[in-house]
Design an enzyme around this catalytic site. Structure first.
Site, PDB file in Angstrom:
ATOM      1  N   GLY A  72       0.795  -1.222   0.000  1.00 42.53           N
ATOM      2  CA  GLY A  72       0.000   0.000   0.000  1.00 42.53           C
ATOM      3  C   GLY A  72       0.824   1.267   0.000  1.00 42.53           C
TER       4      GLY A  72
ATOM      5  N   CYS B  27      11.777  -0.951   4.439  1.00 42.33           N
ATOM      6  CA  CYS B  27      10.870  -0.730   3.309  1.00 42.33           C
ATOM      7  C   CYS B  27       9.679   0.150   3.683  1.00 42.33           C
ATOM      8  CB  CYS B  27      10.474  -2.058   2.681  1.00 42.33           C
ATOM      9  SG  CYS B  27      10.177  -1.854   0.905  1.00 42.33           S
TER      10      CYS B  27
ATOM     11  N   GLN C 136       9.592   4.209   4.905  1.00 41.51           N
ATOM     12  CA  GLN C 136       8.677   5.262   4.457  1.00 41.51           C
ATOM     13  C   GLN C 136       7.926   5.869   5.651  1.00 41.51           C
ATOM     14  OE1 GLN C 136       6.504   2.870   1.650  1.00 41.51           O
ATOM     15  NE2 GLN C 136       8.150   2.930   0.132  1.00 41.51           N
TER      16      GLN C 136
ATOM     17  N   HIS D  74      15.922  -4.653   1.317  1.00 39.52           N
ATOM     18  CA  HIS D  74      15.624  -5.794   2.178  1.00 39.52           C
ATOM     19  C   HIS D  74      16.874  -6.539   2.635  1.00 39.52           C
ATOM     20  CE1 HIS D  74      11.277  -5.601   1.931  1.00 39.52           C
ATOM     21  NE2 HIS D  74      11.514  -5.053   0.746  1.00 39.52           N
TER      22      HIS D  74
ATOM     23  N   GLU E 263      17.041  -8.610   4.908  1.00 38.19           N
ATOM     24  CA  GLU E 263      16.669  -9.962   5.353  1.00 38.19           C
ATOM     25  C   GLU E 263      16.520 -10.936   4.194  1.00 38.19           C
ATOM     26  OE1 GLU E 263      14.587  -7.614   4.782  1.00 38.19           O
ATOM     27  OE2 GLU E 263      12.859  -8.469   3.773  1.00 38.19           O
TER      28      GLU E 263
HETATM   29  N1  GLN Z   1       8.038  -3.894   0.465  1.00 33.90           N
HETATM   30  C1  GLN Z   1       7.490  -2.811   1.003  1.00 33.90           C
HETATM   31  O1  GLN Z   1       7.475  -2.604   2.213  1.00 33.90           O
HETATM   32  C2  GLN Z   1       6.779  -1.881   0.051  1.00 33.90           C
HETATM   33  C3  GLN Z   1       6.386  -0.568   0.650  1.00 33.90           C
HETATM   34  C4  GLN Z   1       5.339   0.163  -0.167  1.00 33.90           C
HETATM   35  N2  GLN Z   1       4.115  -0.589  -0.203  1.00 33.90           N
HETATM   36  C5  GLN Z   1       5.873   0.413  -1.561  1.00 33.90           C
HETATM   37  O2  GLN Z   1       5.406  -0.193  -2.507  1.00 33.90           O
HETATM   38  O3  GLN Z   1       6.752   1.201  -1.738  1.00 33.90           O
END
Ligand code: GLN
Length: 378
Positions: free
Chosen positions: A232, A258, A262, A348, A350
């Site tokens: 989202g 990620c 944000q 990421h 992980e």
């Molecule tokens: N992998 C995520 O956490 C994606 C974060 C966010 N939904 C985006 O598309 O940027």
């Protein structure tokens, strides 16, 4: 694999691709995005961040190693639809329990195999990701197009609560590893590997639902707090932003990945915006702005944080800086606070299918927790 019937993929701008059914039959809608990973399809399929997205794989041959019950990043396949050029006809791996086609059928995930995945990817790269549908039941593309255009867009979508755990749960360190720290992890769509990476380093992890407030988090008296990846638009995540602000106010060590990056951006009063086609794959180069070291990273994001790349800047929580920058397009790939124990990355570390260049970031979080004075009431 059994013989399959026709399937169509329709993009919201009217472009139509004809292919063969793969996985479940039926009709599905989502945002069409492409992933350039040559490995890790099972991790991709089960990553909750792909909720409501139709994923197009650019690697031409998918499914060779089948599907097993050890590698999923969550309890189910989350992609809304799956597009491959050529599904593997033979599964060849000692860990395989099912074929990919069987797994998609079992989980009701509609897919399509098409010769034009390269043309489709170039289209999405040139025009930007967009709403789409795959159907094995509709033969009239215009009728399907009409339904595609009625679907909600990804911009403005608030999806974390749809994928998050309903109840808190714990992940314990493996046998023989003492639990030195307690981490509260807010599940906005968490991948199974993330609490594991923390647990391997001596963290007991309490995973909390996306609705967790600052009070819920601090009630655990955690040594550190983690905010996960998730699906989202981060602009909708007011609840997690408020929860994170409370954690920053309390001065607890904080790490985000990620979506979590944000959320930290928003907590610092930075803006977020939608990228034209995002970053999805396992070979995305990022530079660490302090050390100048480049890491090859796994990524899956369609939104990004807007922040000054070259200089530290003021925030309500003191100064902060961009810690990582994507080398393909100079997108913000990490944030670091200079006056508080908090940092986050857009990629990421992980990633179970690798690469593991950035795994040391989990050590950096553990170091932040080690550096804190022990909370009084323990
Ligand atoms: N992998 C995520 O956490 C994606 C974060 C966010 N939904 C985006 O598309 O940027």
């Amino acid at each position: 694999m059994s013989e399959s019937g026709p399937a169509i993929l329709v993009l919201e701008d009217g472009r139509v691709f004809h292919g063969r059914s793969f996985g479940a039959t039926g009709e599905t809608f989502g945002e069409a995005v492409f992933n350039t990973g040559m490995t890790g399809y099972q991790e991709t399929l089960t990553d909750p961040s792909y909720h409501r997205q139709i994923v197009v794989m650019t690697a031409p041959h998918i499914g060779n190693t089948g599907v097993n019950d050890d590698d999923p990043e969550s309890g189910r396949v989350w992609v809304a639809g799956y597009v491959v050029r050529e599904p593997a006809r033979i599964t060849s791996n000692w860990r395989a329990e099912r074929t990919l086609d069987e797994e998609l059928r079992r989980q009701g995930v509609v897919g399509v195999s098409l010769t034009g995945t390269r043309a489709l990817t170039r289209h999405l790269r040139d025009r930007g990701v967009m709403r789409a549908a795959i159907s094995t039941t509709e033969t009239d593309p215009l009728a399907l197009l009409e339904r595609v255009r009625q679907q909600p867009a990804m911009a403005g979508a608030d999806l974390a609560a749809e994928v998050s755990t309903r109840e808190p749960y714990e992940v314990m360190p493996p046998e023989g590893v003492p639990a030195r720290f307690h981490v509260a992890a807010v599940d906005l769509g968490i991948k199974a590997m993330t609490p594991q990476r923390l647990a391997e380093r001596g963290c007991r992890v309490t995973v909390l639902p996306a609705s967790a407030t600052t009070e819920d988090i601090l009630a655990l008296d955690p040594d550190g707090v983690f905010f996960s990846n998730g699906p989202g638009d981060p602009a909708t995540a007011d609840g997690p932003v408020a929860a994170m602000r409370g954690v920053l106010d309390a001065g607890r060590p904080l790490f985000g990945i990620c979506f979590g990056n944000q959320i930290l951006g928003r907590a610092l009063d930075l803006g977020t915006y939608k990228l034209p086609f995002g970053h999805r794959g396992v070979n995305q180069p990022v530079i660490d702005t302090r050390s100048g070291r480049v890491a090859i990273t796994s990524q899956n994001h369609g939104f990004a944080v807007d922040a000054p790349l070259d200089t530290p800047f003021d925030t309500p929580y003191g100064r902060a800086e961009v810690s990582h920058i994507g080398l393909n397009d100079r997108v913000v790939e990490g944030l670091r606070l200079l006056d508080r124990p908090a940092f986050s990355v857009q990629f990421h570390p992980e990633a179970a299918a690798g690469p593991h260049d950035a795994a040391e970031l989990f050590d950096a979080f553990v170091d932040l927790m080690s550096a804190q004075p022990a909370p009084a009431a323990k």
